[in-house]
Design a protein around this motif. Structure first.
Motif, PDB file in Angstrom:
ATOM      1  N   TYR A  86      27.169  -9.281 -54.664  1.00  0.00           N
ATOM      2  CA  TYR A  86      26.834  -8.798 -53.317  1.00  0.00           C
ATOM      3  C   TYR A  86      27.705  -9.462 -52.268  1.00  0.00           C
ATOM      4  O   TYR A  86      28.275  -8.797 -51.401  1.00  0.00           O
ATOM      5  CB  TYR A  86      25.346  -9.063 -53.042  1.00  0.00           C
ATOM      6  CG  TYR A  86      24.942  -8.733 -51.631  1.00  0.00           C
ATOM      7  CD1 TYR A  86      24.800  -7.401 -51.239  1.00  0.00           C
ATOM      8  CD2 TYR A  86      24.723  -9.734 -50.704  1.00  0.00           C
ATOM      9  CE1 TYR A  86      24.440  -7.095 -49.926  1.00  0.00           C
ATOM     10  CE2 TYR A  86      24.361  -9.442 -49.402  1.00  0.00           C
ATOM     11  CZ  TYR A  86      24.224  -8.114 -49.023  1.00  0.00           C
ATOM     12  OH  TYR A  86      23.871  -7.812 -47.726  1.00  0.00           O
ATOM     13  N   PHE A  87      27.809 -10.794 -52.322  1.00  0.00           N
ATOM     14  CA  PHE A  87      28.612 -11.517 -51.330  1.00  0.00           C
ATOM     15  C   PHE A  87      30.081 -11.106 -51.421  1.00  0.00           C
ATOM     16  O   PHE A  87      30.790 -11.020 -50.411  1.00  0.00           O
ATOM     17  CB  PHE A  87      28.478 -13.022 -51.488  1.00  0.00           C
ATOM     18  CG  PHE A  87      27.125 -13.556 -51.115  1.00  0.00           C
ATOM     19  CD1 PHE A  87      26.408 -13.006 -50.063  1.00  0.00           C
ATOM     20  CD2 PHE A  87      26.568 -14.603 -51.804  1.00  0.00           C
ATOM     21  CE1 PHE A  87      25.158 -13.499 -49.694  1.00  0.00           C
ATOM     22  CE2 PHE A  87      25.333 -15.114 -51.468  1.00  0.00           C
ATOM     23  CZ  PHE A  87      24.628 -14.551 -50.409  1.00  0.00           C
ATOM     24  N   HIS A  88      30.556 -10.840 -52.622  1.00  0.00           N
ATOM     25  CA  HIS A  88      31.950 -10.414 -52.773  1.00  0.00           C
ATOM     26  C   HIS A  88      32.144  -9.003 -52.237  1.00  0.00           C
ATOM     27  O   HIS A  88      33.152  -8.717 -51.578  1.00  0.00           O
ATOM     28  CB  HIS A  88      32.362 -10.492 -54.241  1.00  0.00           C
ATOM     29  CG  HIS A  88      33.780 -10.054 -54.480  1.00  0.00           C
ATOM     30  ND1 HIS A  88      34.858 -10.736 -53.966  1.00  0.00           N
ATOM     31  CD2 HIS A  88      34.279  -8.992 -55.156  1.00  0.00           C
ATOM     32  CE1 HIS A  88      35.963 -10.117 -54.331  1.00  0.00           C
ATOM     33  NE2 HIS A  88      35.638  -9.060 -55.053  1.00  0.00           N
ATOM     34  N   LEU A  89      31.194  -8.119 -52.495  1.00  0.00           N
ATOM     35  CA  LEU A  89      31.338  -6.735 -52.059  1.00  0.00           C
ATOM     36  C   LEU A  89      31.225  -6.590 -50.542  1.00  0.00           C
ATOM     37  O   LEU A  89      31.921  -5.757 -49.948  1.00  0.00           O
ATOM     38  CB  LEU A  89      30.306  -5.837 -52.748  1.00  0.00           C
ATOM     39  CG  LEU A  89      30.534  -5.608 -54.246  1.00  0.00           C
ATOM     40  CD1 LEU A  89      29.404  -4.794 -54.837  1.00  0.00           C
ATOM     41  CD2 LEU A  89      31.869  -4.936 -54.506  1.00  0.00           C
ATOM     42  N   ILE A  90      30.363  -7.381 -49.892  1.00  0.00           N
ATOM     43  CA  ILE A  90      30.278  -7.260 -48.428  1.00  0.00           C
ATOM     44  C   ILE A  90      31.480  -7.904 -47.756  1.00  0.00           C
ATOM     45  O   ILE A  90      31.771  -7.606 -46.594  1.00  0.00           O
ATOM     46  CB  ILE A  90      28.970  -7.864 -47.860  1.00  0.00           C
ATOM     47  CG1 ILE A  90      28.895  -9.367 -48.125  1.00  0.00           C
ATOM     48  CG2 ILE A  90      27.769  -7.142 -48.390  1.00  0.00           C
ATOM     49  CD1 ILE A  90      27.769 -10.046 -47.374  1.00  0.00           C
ATOM     50  N   ASP A  91      32.203  -8.754 -48.480  1.00  0.00           N
ATOM     51  CA  ASP A  91      33.391  -9.406 -47.912  1.00  0.00           C
ATOM     52  C   ASP A  91      34.631  -8.512 -48.044  1.00  0.00           C
ATOM     53  O   ASP A  91      35.615  -8.723 -47.361  1.00  0.00           O
ATOM     54  CB  ASP A  91      33.619 -10.744 -48.624  1.00  0.00           C
ATOM     55  CG  ASP A  91      34.647 -11.600 -47.914  1.00  0.00           C
ATOM     56  OD1 ASP A  91      34.656 -11.586 -46.673  1.00  0.00           O
ATOM     57  OD2 ASP A  91      35.431 -12.264 -48.612  1.00  0.00           O
ATOM     58  N   ILE A  92      34.575  -7.506 -48.918  1.00  0.00           N
ATOM     59  CA  ILE A  92      35.748  -6.652 -49.172  1.00  0.00           C
ATOM     60  C   ILE A  92      36.064  -5.764 -47.981  1.00  0.00           C
ATOM     61  O   ILE A  92      37.220  -5.540 -47.653  1.00  0.00           O
ATOM     62  CB  ILE A  92      35.533  -5.809 -50.437  1.00  0.00           C
ATOM     63  CG1 ILE A  92      35.590  -6.703 -51.670  1.00  0.00           C
ATOM     64  CG2 ILE A  92      36.581  -4.716 -50.556  1.00  0.00           C
ATOM     65  CD1 ILE A  92      35.345  -5.994 -52.962  1.00  0.00           C
ATOM     66  N   ASP A  93      35.042  -5.243 -47.293  1.00  0.00           N
ATOM     67  CA  ASP A  93      35.268  -4.255 -46.222  1.00  0.00           C
ATOM     68  C   ASP A  93      36.207  -4.820 -45.190  1.00  0.00           C
ATOM     69  O   ASP A  93      37.132  -4.349 -44.735  1.00  0.00           O
ATOM     70  CB  ASP A  93      33.941  -3.873 -45.558  1.00  0.00           C
ATOM     71  CG  ASP A  93      33.225  -5.057 -44.963  1.00  0.00           C
ATOM     72  OD1 ASP A  93      33.783  -6.159 -44.942  1.00  0.00           O
ATOM     73  OD2 ASP A  93      32.073  -4.865 -44.547  1.00  0.00           O
TER      74      ASP A  93
END
Length: 160
Positions: free
Chosen positions: A153-160
């Motif tokens: 989750y933390f990685h995916l919200i940081d990608i945007d």
């Protein structure tokens, strides 16, 4: 930029788990390959080694691979570049999962291993101790899944 993984708590806890797993593997090696009964060791050393080879085998494999898992997740966590708070939260969950598994495998030596009896499922004779050994294992499993989900989750919200 990746930081030094050797100085992280995940690496230290992973190596401790590897060391405990290798110690369990040494006891298993004495029993399986050299056919030395565990009671014989108590004559030379002032300690009593409990369990049988069927109990020491999962301890060896479980602790060894759990240590490797935590070290690999530590490397992955360092590569993601999360905030210190996010990284600390995930690291805490992974360490709790690791030691929950360690307690599970250690407790399985003292009891007759993994026998549970419910009304609709019967696996062995079952006892209170056999059920109690699953509590740290269940806790470890839940915290491991939660930590991996938080990492994603933390990685995916940081990608945007």
């Amino acid at each position: 930029m990746m930081k030094n993984i050797i100085n992280t708590p995940l690496f230290v806890h992973g190596v401790l788990s590897l060391a405990l797993g290798l110690l369990g593997g040494f006891v298993l090696l004495l029993q399986l390959f050299f056919n030395i009964p565990l009671d014989l060791l108590s004559q030379f050393f002032e300690l009593q080694i409990l369990g049988s080879s069927s109990a020491w085998r999962p301890l060896y494999a479980g602790l060894f691979f759990s240590g490797i898992l935590v070290i690999v997740f530590g490397i992955s966590l360092a590569a993601l570049g999360l905030t210190p708070r996010q990284e600390g939260l995930i690291s805490l969950g992974l360490v709790l999962a690791l030691w929950g598994g360690v307690l599970f495998y250690m407790a399985s030596i003292f009891f007759d291993g993994y026998q549970i009896k419910l009304d609709f499922i019967s696996v062995g004779d079952g006892a209170v101790g056999d059920v109690l050994i699953f509590i740290p294992g269940l806790f470890g499993m839940i915290t491991l899944v939660s930590s991996v989900a938080a990492m994603l989750y933390f990685h995916l919200i940081d990608i945007d």
